[in-house]
Design a protein around this motif. Sequence first.
Motif, short mmCIF file in Angstrom:
data_model
loop_
_atom_site.label_atom_id
_atom_site.label_comp_id
_atom_site.label_asym_id
_atom_site.label_seq_id
_atom_site.Cartn_x
_atom_site.Cartn_y
_atom_site.Cartn_z
N PHE A 18 -9.52 -15.86 34.04
CA PHE A 18 -10.91 -16.22 33.76
C PHE A 18 -11.01 -17.71 33.44
CE2 PHE A 18 -14.24 -16.32 30.27
CZ PHE A 18 -15.32 -16.30 31.12
N VAL A 19 -10.04 -18.21 32.70
CA VAL A 19 -10.11 -19.59 32.24
C VAL A 19 -10.02 -20.57 33.42
CG1 VAL A 19 -7.66 -20.03 31.82
CG2 VAL A 19 -9.37 -21.13 30.38
N CYS A 20 -9.49 -20.13 34.55
CA CYS A 20 -9.42 -21.02 35.71
C CYS A 20 -10.79 -21.29 36.30
CB CYS A 20 -8.47 -20.46 36.76
SG CYS A 20 -6.75 -20.72 36.30
N THR A 28 -4.70 -24.58 32.66
CA THR A 28 -5.22 -24.66 31.30
C THR A 28 -6.19 -25.83 31.21
OG1 THR A 28 -3.34 -26.02 30.63
CG2 THR A 28 -3.19 -23.68 30.17
N PRO A 29 -7.23 -25.67 30.40
CA PRO A 29 -8.20 -26.75 30.26
C PRO A 29 -7.60 -27.94 29.52
CG PRO A 29 -9.10 -24.66 29.51
CD PRO A 29 -7.63 -24.48 29.64
N ARG A 30 -8.22 -29.09 29.71
CA ARG A 30 -7.85 -30.26 28.93
C ARG A 30 -9.13 -30.79 28.30
NH1 ARG A 30 -10.48 -34.08 31.25
NH2 ARG A 30 -10.56 -34.39 33.50
N GLU A 35 -7.83 -13.38 27.89
CA GLU A 35 -8.04 -14.45 28.85
C GLU A 35 -7.88 -15.85 28.25
OE1 GLU A 35 -8.24 -14.15 32.06
OE2 GLU A 35 -8.19 -11.97 32.01
N SER A 36 -7.80 -15.92 26.93
CA SER A 36 -7.55 -17.22 26.29
C SER A 36 -6.27 -17.79 26.90
CB SER A 36 -7.35 -17.00 24.78
OG SER A 36 -6.67 -18.11 24.23
N CYS A 37 -6.29 -19.09 27.17
CA CYS A 37 -5.10 -19.64 27.83
C CYS A 37 -3.98 -19.86 26.83
CB CYS A 37 -5.44 -20.93 28.56
SG CYS A 37 -5.50 -22.38 27.50
N GLY A 38 -4.32 -19.92 25.55
CA GLY A 38 -3.29 -20.07 24.54
C GLY A 38 -2.96 -21.50 24.19
N LYS A 39 -3.71 -22.43 24.75
CA LYS A 39 -3.38 -23.83 24.50
C LYS A 39 -3.81 -24.27 23.10
CE LYS A 39 -4.09 -28.44 26.41
NZ LYS A 39 -4.41 -29.16 27.65
N CYS A 40 -5.05 -23.98 22.74
CA CYS A 40 -5.50 -24.48 21.44
C CYS A 40 -5.47 -23.37 20.39
CB CYS A 40 -6.86 -25.15 21.54
SG CYS A 40 -8.25 -24.05 21.74
N VAL A 41 -5.20 -23.77 19.16
CA VAL A 41 -4.94 -22.81 18.09
C VAL A 41 -6.15 -21.92 17.76
CG1 VAL A 41 -4.11 -22.53 15.73
CG2 VAL A 41 -3.23 -24.39 17.14
N PRO A 42 -7.35 -22.51 17.59
CA PRO A 42 -8.46 -21.65 17.16
C PRO A 42 -8.71 -20.49 18.12
CG PRO A 42 -9.13 -23.97 17.20
CD PRO A 42 -7.76 -23.91 17.77
N CYS A 43 -8.68 -20.78 19.41
CA CYS A 43 -8.97 -19.74 20.39
C CYS A 43 -7.80 -18.78 20.51
CB CYS A 43 -9.31 -20.38 21.72
SG CYS A 43 -9.45 -19.25 23.11
N ARG A 44 -6.60 -19.32 20.60
CA ARG A 44 -5.43 -18.45 20.81
C ARG A 44 -5.29 -17.44 19.67
NH1 ARG A 44 -1.21 -22.15 20.60
NH2 ARG A 44 -0.55 -21.60 18.50
N VAL A 45 -5.32 -17.94 18.44
CA VAL A 45 -5.09 -17.03 17.32
C VAL A 45 -6.40 -16.42 16.85
CG1 VAL A 45 -3.86 -16.75 15.15
CG2 VAL A 45 -3.27 -18.65 16.66
N THR A 92 -14.43 -25.68 16.94
CA THR A 92 -13.16 -26.40 17.04
C THR A 92 -12.35 -26.08 18.30
OG1 THR A 92 -11.87 -24.77 15.81
CG2 THR A 92 -12.95 -26.47 14.51
N SER A 93 -12.77 -25.08 19.08
CA SER A 93 -11.98 -24.74 20.27
C SER A 93 -12.06 -25.85 21.30
CB SER A 93 -12.46 -23.44 20.90
OG SER A 93 -12.26 -22.38 20.02
N LEU A 94 -11.04 -25.89 22.12
CA LEU A 94 -10.95 -26.97 23.09
C LEU A 94 -11.95 -26.81 24.24
CD1 LEU A 94 -7.59 -28.33 24.50
CD2 LEU A 94 -9.62 -28.25 25.88
N CYS A 95 -12.08 -25.60 24.75
CA CYS A 95 -12.94 -25.44 25.93
C CYS A 95 -14.00 -24.38 25.69
CB CYS A 95 -12.11 -25.12 27.17
SG CYS A 95 -11.77 -23.37 27.40
N GLY A 96 -14.84 -24.22 26.69
CA GLY A 96 -15.96 -23.29 26.59
C GLY A 96 -15.54 -21.86 26.31
N LEU A 97 -14.35 -21.47 26.72
CA LEU A 97 -13.94 -20.08 26.48
C LEU A 97 -13.90 -19.79 25.00
CD1 LEU A 97 -11.24 -18.09 28.40
CD2 LEU A 97 -11.65 -17.73 25.99
N GLY A 98 -13.16 -20.60 24.28
CA GLY A 98 -13.04 -20.38 22.84
C GLY A 98 -14.35 -20.66 22.11
N GLN A 99 -15.06 -21.68 22.58
CA GLN A 99 -16.31 -22.05 21.92
C GLN A 99 -17.35 -20.94 22.02
OE1 GLN A 99 -17.20 -25.69 23.94
NE2 GLN A 99 -15.49 -26.76 23.01
S1 SF4 Z 1 -10.48 -22.59 23.97
FE1 SF4 Z 1 -8.35 -23.36 23.92
S2 SF4 Z 1 -6.94 -21.58 24.09
FE2 SF4 Z 1 -9.04 -20.96 24.59
S3 SF4 Z 1 -9.07 -21.02 26.78
FE3 SF4 Z 1 -9.91 -22.99 26.06
S4 SF4 Z 1 -8.17 -24.36 25.86
FE4 SF4 Z 1 -7.33 -22.30 26.15
#
Ligand code: SF4
Lengths: 237, 545, 177
Positions: free
Chosen positions: B286-288, B304-306, B457-467, B502-509
């Motif tokens: 999904f994150v792609c 993974t998003p940047r 579907e979280s990519c696991g890159k950033c802490v707030p979204c992953r955990v 605090t999440s990096l991308c729209g998925l976590g946000q």
């Molecule tokens: S919010 Fe962070 S962990 Fe979640 S999908 Fe985006 S970059 Fe990956």
Amino acid sequence: MNAGIKTLRIDGRDVSARADQTILQVARENDIFIPSLCYLEGLSPVGACRLCLVEVKGASRLLPACVTRVEEGMEVTTRSERLDAYRRMILELLFSERNHICSVCVSNGHCELQSLAERLNLTHVHFPYRYPRLPVDASHPRFVADHNRCILCTRCVRVCDEIEGAHTWDVMGRGIEARVITDLNQPWGESESCTSCGKCVHVCPTGALSEKGRSVAEMAKRRQFLPYLTMMRTQAR
Amino acid sequence: MTLEELQRTAQEERASQSKVACHLHVCTAASCLSAGSAQVKQALEQELAERGMRSFCRVKGVGCMGLCSAGPLVAAHPEGFLYGRVTPEDAPDITRSLVEGRPVRRLSVPTDQPFFRRQLKLVLENAGLVDPERLEEYIAAGGYASLLKALTEMTPQDVIREVTISGLRGRGGAGYPTGLKWSTVAKSTDAEKYVVCNADEGDPGAFMDRAVLESDPHRVLEGMTIAAYAVGARHGFIYVRAEYPLAVARLRTAIRQAERAGLLGNRIAGTPFSFHIEVRLGAGAFVCGEETALMASIEGRRGTPRPRPPYPAEYGLWGHSTLINNVETFANIPVIVREGGQWFARIGTATSKGTKVFALAGRVVNTGLIEVPMGISLREIIYEIGGGIPDGRRFKAVQTGGPSGGCIPEEHLDTPVDYESLAALGSMMGSGGLIVMDDATCMVDLARFFLEFSKGESCGKCVPCRVGTAHLYELLDRLVKGEADGESLRMLEELSDLLRHTSLCGLGQSAPNPVLSTLRYFREEYEAHLAGRCLAGTCRVGANR
Amino acid sequence: MSRMRLATIWLDGCSGCHMSFLDMDERLIELAGQLELVYSPLVDLKEFPEQVDVTLVEGAVGTSEDEEKLRHIRARTRILVALGDCAVTANVPAMRNPFGPQACLARAYQENATRNPGAPQDEVPRLQTRVRPLHEVVPVDVFVPGCPPSADVIFYVLQELLAGRVPDLAGRSRFGA
Ligand code: SF4
Ligand SMILES: Cc1cc2nc3c(=O)[nH]c(=O)nc-3n(C[C@H](O)[C@H](O)[C@H](O)COP(=O)(O)O)c2cc1C
Ligand code: FES
């Protein structure tokens, strides 16, 4: 005026910066503390841990200081009740994610996660601990990878790729299942790309990567090589 | 193919079509195909052949006609008869009725019902009418005329001006003004630029983009090529999920056809402008669909998003200026160029112009693919187009925006569908998934379902979204099982706030949106779970007490 | 002024925190004048009394007995202090959590037993599925991380509490210590 120089304000202090610098770099130069974990001078910044988020006037979102370039007239706030609370929660999430048992860790006393918790006044973790069952890879003759302590900052991945050029480390899996791996998830000891240089061990902020033969609290990391190598390389160009 | 040649092809195709008195359109988009429409098509062809009627009637495979719940669908033209749930055994009756000029009553689907009347088809104007595997049909329907108009009569600035005037906003979810995005890329001095079409469509239950690609692939190619001309790009990529094999096959066919016809590739239509398109397959994360992750994936890296900025317009594929738009966004472009930005801007609301395609799903009578003018109310979509709630149950809520969106309760059903109104309700337009729920749905369980998705579907890159998504899911899971304690609602809110900011991308946000919106409108259901009851009666909360 | 009624107790921990308490050495004498030790493993009292001002709890909650005790203490204590990492984070006792109690019992009493293999049955409290820090069971007022917190830190905490203040552990102690 030199177009390459910007002036901005961090926590009410006027500071100047080169246009290609990030907020974090300028803050550090001026002894303004912004917590960070995934960032390491000398490696490409990834903005992943989110500890360095700061408030920038006029920006609708919080911005990661480690990747945000300075701009003329920027007004940055590095500390506020809200930022403090978010940072503590992020640390709590990290502690709750895996099994960080500081008291019996090789890096006890030398760990960036541990010392940040102390510095940010984190006295306990109010999110439930997850206690995942994770492997310890001791197959390498000189090093150990303990996934219980890994915070997925990816410093090892970057140092191996960008500095050593071996790209032994990478990340596998998604979300909470994500893990750093060597080669194609082979045991570290069987990795054909690993040069056993040990850079990954020394950039690792916690006890996740350590040298064999170290006991509790004995694994202090030496990072001096990194700015030195970077300096040598940029000057050689 | 020059303008004259294009017009000639259109004429020839129309002439060839008018040689036969009637056409049977069989839907060959994924939904009807899975209901057996390929066999229906074959049976009809065989029946016509056996009766010696092939000069009288032609069978053609077409794209989605919308009312997927009644599939396989067959339409008889020019009579306009529509048949639903057709089986191969119905072929004799259907062919007989063509001769008699009377519809087959038992299969008839009324076409004057609100499901059809209340729609406005721009993006889907050809869907169900043209054979997606034949370029000539697209051309006969007016296809590629907009491209040639742009290339021969308009400057790139003219094109951007029309798109800006049209007020078109991105259909991929966030609603960023398309004209503004185009002009940013156009202004870049980068010598190498890219145009990317985002066809990753990862929302569970969403199939708008798939339908467009399967029904009218040339429209997307045309939109992309116009975009490339406007921004000055020479290479493009369509990033499609590998789970859409039919869309991929049709896209590849369409690309080949367009290249052969000189409508894509080098020196398009005899002009100096060249543009090449490649298809890239996504492996289903999904994150792609997030633009920076998508570009990483095209480059062959882990998806993974940047952090943005820099935005793709500035630093995109391989570091070059890149325009990235959604399938539906591109599919709007031929209409805008053809009819003009002003014309387009008259449709919709003050801030949201044009139409939106939705995948209507869940507890409504008519499920399927619809296209409606912006500003239509949710009530009209659900009760008129959707035909209301089946089985005599009561409406409870509608989820828009999939796992990134929120649910909207009864009292807000008269809200007009536009970007701002939906956001104000704590949901979002999203890419167009619209899931209707009745009173048998537990809203806590619903939030849990979406968080299970986001956690996975979280990519696991950033802490707030992953955990954070893992904790949110586990808290909801405990609520559903009746194992939660009094702290859990506060913790849900606290984590939601953290992820959002605090999440990096729209998925976590946006992952917390399903939690926040259900907490906002259905808090009593959460409290009931704490007290050991599920108001919808679907969770076995009492079992563990 | 009446002396502060202090209790200490030891759940799933190693007694290290109590050793650290004793390490306050001569300061214990100073404290003795200001507080009354009403219950502790260090003194011989069977019943946890009512109306305790401050209880220092060492150790995590690992058994049903731990949980019962903790709830009992909480009900009778004004200020409950989680003393040390086991109380604050569940620490070393929690290392069994990823494996579950059965696997641990099997490893200790079955696989590694050289005589009389078999886990104890009725005489000892049952292990709970997970070892938990105190605050996952009852509300905690003060957290003192450290394995163990140093005597200085414990002394500081008690002094602050005696002075009627909430101790601020910032920069004074940390996980692991
Ligand atoms: S919010 Fe962070 S962990 Fe979640 S999908 Fe985006 S970059 Fe990956
Ligand atoms: C997690 C996530 C998933 C996304 N998935 C899609 C998708 O499947 N399709 C899409 O067009 N846009 C998707 N987007 C939005 C894209 O990042 C981007 O905004 C969009 O493609 C831009 O095109 P537009 O301006 O035409 O909408 C997603 C965004 C996020 C954060
Ligand atoms: S240091 Fe900036 S996000 Fe980690």
